[in-house]
Write an enzyme that holds these catalytic residues in place. Sequence first.
Site, PDB file in Angstrom:
ATOM      1  N   ASN A  12      -2.551  -8.006  14.468  1.00 41.61           N
ATOM      2  CA  ASN A  12      -3.618  -8.163  15.450  1.00 41.61           C
ATOM      3  C   ASN A  12      -4.170  -6.833  15.949  1.00 41.61           C
ATOM      4  O   ASN A  12      -5.302  -6.785  16.439  1.00 41.61           O
ATOM      5  CB  ASN A  12      -3.110  -8.980  16.641  1.00 41.61           C
ATOM      6  CG  ASN A  12      -2.924 -10.440  16.293  1.00 41.61           C
ATOM      7  OD1 ASN A  12      -3.848 -11.096  15.832  1.00 41.61           O
ATOM      8  ND2 ASN A  12      -1.718 -10.954  16.488  1.00 41.61           N
ATOM      9  N   ASP A 105       2.957 -13.280   9.110  1.00 42.82           N
ATOM     10  CA  ASP A 105       3.720 -12.090   9.489  1.00 42.82           C
ATOM     11  C   ASP A 105       5.130 -12.456   9.935  1.00 42.82           C
ATOM     12  O   ASP A 105       6.109 -11.786   9.580  1.00 42.82           O
ATOM     13  CB  ASP A 105       2.986 -11.306  10.574  1.00 42.82           C
ATOM     14  CG  ASP A 105       2.650 -12.145  11.808  1.00 42.82           C
ATOM     15  OD1 ASP A 105       2.687 -13.402  11.741  1.00 42.82           O
ATOM     16  OD2 ASP A 105       2.325 -11.541  12.856  1.00 42.82           O
TER      17      ASP A 105
END
EC number: 2.7.1.33
Length: 262
Positions: A12, A105
Amino acid sequence: MSAPHLLIDAGNSRIKWALADAQRTLVASGAFGHTRDGGADPDWSALPHPQGAWISNVAGADVAARLDALLDAQWPALPRTTIRARAAQCGVTNGYTSPEQLGSDRWAGLIGARAAFPDEHLLIATFGTATTLEALRADGRFTGGLIAPGWALMMRALGTHTAQLPTLSTDIASGLLADARAEPFQIDTPRSLSAGCLYAQAGLIERACRDLAAAWQAPVRLVLAGGAADDVARALTLPHTRHDGLILSGLALIAAEGAARD
């Protein structure tokens, strides 16, 4: 000698990459921003030609397009695989009711953790934009997790949604607390906000670790990763292990499994 794998972890906040050889050793690595405004593009010109790119992307379509453009510029038509969480892979079993809902992830990180700490019960805490926790049993079963706002996001939310509280970055907050960590309570607003949000992170981790050890009736290794891990670690009272390469290590294992299957 087989060509290496290019591994890309698009998170992110930033994008990390590494090149892994046939023994899954990372022989080159780096990081860059989501956009050119976030810094220079990666310089892959000196790298050997990889056999493919293996990508975890939780940053969205714009970042996916940027990665495609960068890869096409350096290695046109390079095969690439964007991973998704599965029901089982590389010795890890996914306990989510809908396995594909788990972030790629987190899935790669679980696979990396299983390989790094085999036959151990683990609580993996990753401190990024969000703070994520994963419970991984010694037999490779991922039994579930928790997601909370990260330290920076907590502080930004307070600064944005209140009239009189400051908006603090983690760099500023870390500096404010550098000379105040021995004090459980702070004597000005910026330090109170910094410490309160930091202790919220630490309290979540310690509660989760104690609950997990009680539920499993066994010791649990606490593994920390992510940008705010150093600050949170200083607020913890539990033993812990630092490991920042779990996602890329997991991608290397996924890539090796895929290459062996092909």
